[in-house]
Design an enzyme around this catalytic site. Sequence first.
Site, PDB file in Angstrom:
ATOM      1  CB  CYS A  61      58.231  57.482  57.543  1.00  0.00           C
ATOM      2  SG  CYS A  61      58.737  59.081  56.716  1.00  0.00           S
ATOM      3  CB  CYS A  64      58.637  58.347  52.485  1.00  0.00           C
ATOM      4  SG  CYS A  64      60.322  58.712  53.483  1.00  0.00           S
ATOM      5  CG  ASP A 478      17.785  41.929  42.166  1.00  0.00           C
ATOM      6  OD1 ASP A 478      16.891  42.087  41.872  1.00  0.00           O
ATOM      7  OD2 ASP A 478      18.492  40.850  41.819  1.00  0.00           O
ATOM      8  CG  ASP A 673      21.886  38.114  40.922  1.00  0.00           C
ATOM      9  OD1 ASP A 673      21.011  39.030  40.837  1.00  0.00           O
ATOM     10  OD2 ASP A 673      22.028  36.941  40.550  1.00  0.00           O
ATOM     11  CG  ASP A 677      20.174  43.714  39.876  1.00  0.00           C
ATOM     12  OD1 ASP A 677      19.105  44.299  39.684  1.00  0.00           O
ATOM     13  OD2 ASP A 677      20.698  42.500  40.054  1.00  0.00           O
TER      14      ASP A 677
END
Length: 776
Positions: A61, A64, A478, A673, A677
């Site tokens: 659970c 725990c 971008d 990408d 960047d």
Amino acid sequence: MKSDGLDSFYDKLGNKTIAPPINLENDDLNKFDSENFLNNYVRKTDEGFNQIDLIIEGIHCAACVWLNEKILHDTKGIIQADINFTTNKARIIWDEDELKLSDIILRIRSIGYNAYAYDSSIADIQATKAKRDYFIRMMVAVVASMNIMMISVAKYTGFFTGMDNDVKHMIHFAEFLLSTPVLFYSGWVFFKGAYFGLKNRVLNMDFLVSSGATLTYIYSLFILFGAKGESYFDSVAMIITFVLVGKYLEVIGKKSAVDTLDKIKSSLPLEATIIKDGIKKVVALNSINIGDIVQLKAGEKVPVDGKITKGNASFDESSLTGESIPVYKNVGSELYSGTINNDSLIEYEVTKDFKNSTFSSIVTLLEDSLNSKPKIQNTANEISKGFTTAILSLSLLTFLVWYFFGIDLGFDYEGTNHFEKSFIVGISVIVIACPCALALATPIASLIGISELAKKGLLFKEAKFIESIAKSDTVVFDKTGTLTKGELSVVKMRILDENIHKLNLLYSLLDSSSHPISVSVKKALLKKYDNLELKNLNEVKTINAKGVTAKYKNLDDKEFELIGGNIELMRDNEIWYKFDSTSSVYLFAINKKVIATFELEDEIKENAQDLIDYLKEQNLNIVMLTGDNEAVAKKISEKLGIKEYYASQTPISKAQYIKDLKAKGKTVVMVGDGLNDSVALGNADVAIAMGNSADVSLSISDIVLLNSSLKSLKESFVLSYRTYKFIKQNLLISLLYNVVTIPFAMAGFVMPLVAALSMSLSSLIVVLNSLRIKMK
């Protein structure tokens, strides 16, 4: 951790080691410090600390998980400890100068759990074993409870028709025989959890269940052995049964959520055929080394990344990119693990081992993402602190008020005395309270959200970014390769002289250059003219950022001066051709006379407009940053309806812009990408990289679009909003449940067995509500 309200827990524990209840030989602990074990399972973090993934056995659970994390956090030398409730996988980072790995294992064993190095196959075996044990305990409880229910029909009928005391005693005894194995065998998991919680001064959910059932059982024993009143052995069995059934259904719900990950992990082959010294050999994936030659047959999956050295074939890369169209590859082409060879026998050289291959890295990142916790979970944890203590206090208060003041706002339990009524109402308060629903609210929804995002080709490196996206107010894009394809296409072509000889010279000049503009113009030219021939050119020169020049002599020794490039190149060669355009241009001249002009543009990606429109609907501020000139940036921004854009941006200026936004209190999502960047991505609250991004951009990003599709990017926002909404719904459901039901129980409107059913249903409702994330 004193700010967590655990002063007494830490004061009690101090720096002492609790005597371990799990008795294992020292040799078993020593293996964790062996060089072989450390080399296989431990890796170094960027900061120089040790990191290992462990499976913690015995967790059933959220309480725990909480207990294990708190104990580990209090251990000197442990830098970080995060446990995934769904898989029981713990990521632990520690300082080896402070403590050994065996000390960490011993620490976990000291609170009643066991730990071993994470291995997916072993983890599956252990999970199956634990599930089977859980199922057996549940079935014992269900069978016994069904028999008790039948007996109870006779008992409760006797309330109205009358019943002899001897018969009544026999019924109580039969219920005692049936409820005892339910309490002490089926309910053993709750006693165990409560015991180790108490040993470490933590009152958890297990304590509520076990104490409620045990007190009811003890009271019923008094009745069985002669005290006046009614026994509640049936309630004891029902409390344990309902909670166990609820837990089991909860496990099934979580299993449904991780099916996606299991399916991904099981899709790779277990072995591969390598060729060494002309001899073929089948080896396990983790035995393949960089530089090995792998033979791949038609229909087989690529086991590890590499480059083709022999043959050619088409590959199905839909498992990585979502693109259904096969990709043709020949010698020198890169192969990615998880993709499928459609049609031919090939050989390729391994460039990455199994651990670092694309497919394996994706699975690892998916598993890691489930270990992280959204910030909203901290809210739930704060609410949960002291929950059990508060409930026990309310239960005691309820009993005292009912017993001493005789307050009775609920039903009159016929045949019960005043003490019995007060006792049963107090027990109902303990049993009906449910911190589990609150603890489950965030992790179960996050798990399902991450799984659904993975199906869409979205790799979230941490689950917390779901919340970050949902709370974002600014999205920075971008341009090139993100909003646009990053590939220039000819949008306007003017051939001023269609003499085939001159067109052949244009074709030949274009063929001599690998510049993207030359490649695009060449493609457009071939599309219009299919009878072009290459000529041998002389003195071919490439002028950086401008174009190409060359010379050609025909059979009559007549020389032609060829110039192809932009306006600046024409002017440098005293060609004063007036040509105005906001696009990228390519002009071709023979002997200083322009005979062809081309205008090129970077096409906007499919679904870009739909994405921008959706983000606007969510009232997000949209910004475009690009290194391109003002004219190009303006044209793209106008087409997409982006009001705020900045042209001629350098990597540093992009990053500074992100920093400035954050300084104003904005939550920024950056999508890019390229290498340029990477600095800006590193400064954003959420960094999203396209799957075809530069390696450095991928490494620092928080989310990767495996298929580089803007449709998938939109899905990341849609599913993040949806998941975050359901997390908040789950928290509201669990809070409202406790706020409404606990007063009802205190007022005497709820019997213990009804309380147990209600508590189990609350957790199940949270799980089922989370599964609705999948529905649209």
